[in-house]
Design a protein around this motif. Structure first.
Motif, PDB file in Angstrom:
ATOM      1  N   ALA A  18       0.834  -1.204   0.000  1.00 55.70           N
ATOM      2  CA  ALA A  18       0.000   0.000   0.000  1.00 55.70           C
ATOM      3  C   ALA A  18       0.872   1.257   0.000  1.00 55.70           C
ATOM      4  N   LEU A  19       1.932   1.272   0.818  1.00 56.20           N
ATOM      5  CA  LEU A  19       2.837   2.414   0.830  1.00 56.20           C
ATOM      6  C   LEU A  19       3.521   2.592  -0.518  1.00 56.20           C
ATOM      7  N   LEU A  20       3.899   1.499  -1.129  1.00 55.68           N
ATOM      8  CA  LEU A  20       4.548   1.556  -2.435  1.00 55.68           C
ATOM      9  C   LEU A  20       3.612   2.138  -3.489  1.00 55.68           C
ATOM     10  N   ILE A  21       2.374   1.694  -3.500  1.00 54.82           N
ATOM     11  CA  ILE A  21       1.405   2.183  -4.496  1.00 54.82           C
ATOM     12  C   ILE A  21       1.088   3.658  -4.265  1.00 54.82           C
ATOM     13  N   VAL A  22       0.857   4.038  -3.004  1.00 56.80           N
ATOM     14  CA  VAL A  22       0.560   5.440  -2.702  1.00 56.80           C
ATOM     15  C   VAL A  22       1.758   6.325  -3.056  1.00 56.80           C
TER      16      VAL A  22
END
Length: 98
Positions: A18-22
């Motif tokens: 999720a952090l990577l995508i955001v």
């Protein structure tokens, strides 16, 4: 691997993804802007003209781009650490049974 540890590992990997995508979305949303570089060149007694072409532009990152880059980096490090831990614990368990 115990169920509680597996669930914790899945949660950490999900958080990292999720952090990577955001981070990637935030970095992509804030475009890099090419700004002309303010400089002056004085060349006495020559006929050389100094210009600022497209390759001589200074690329500036906005604060949103920096945050996106930081979040994407933290996400990638989290995912790789969690997957490395999972693979190492699997290898350790299989070598202990031999």
């Amino acid at each position: 691997m115990p169920r509680a540890l597996r669930m914790r590992l899945v949660a950490v990997i999900t958080l990292g993804v999720a952090l990577l995508i955001v981070g990637i979305a935030l970095f992509a949303r804030n475009r890099l802007t090419g700004q002309p570089v303010g400089w002056f060149a004085y060349a006495p007694l020559t006929n050389t003209t100094f210009t600022n072409d497209a390759s001589g532009r200074l690329v500036l990152m906005q604060s949103g781009s920096w945050w996106g880059l930081a979040l994407a980096s933290i996400g990638a490090i989290t995912v790789s650490g969690a997957l490395g831990y999972a693979l190492a614990s699997r290898h350790r368990r299989s070598s202990a049974t031999e």
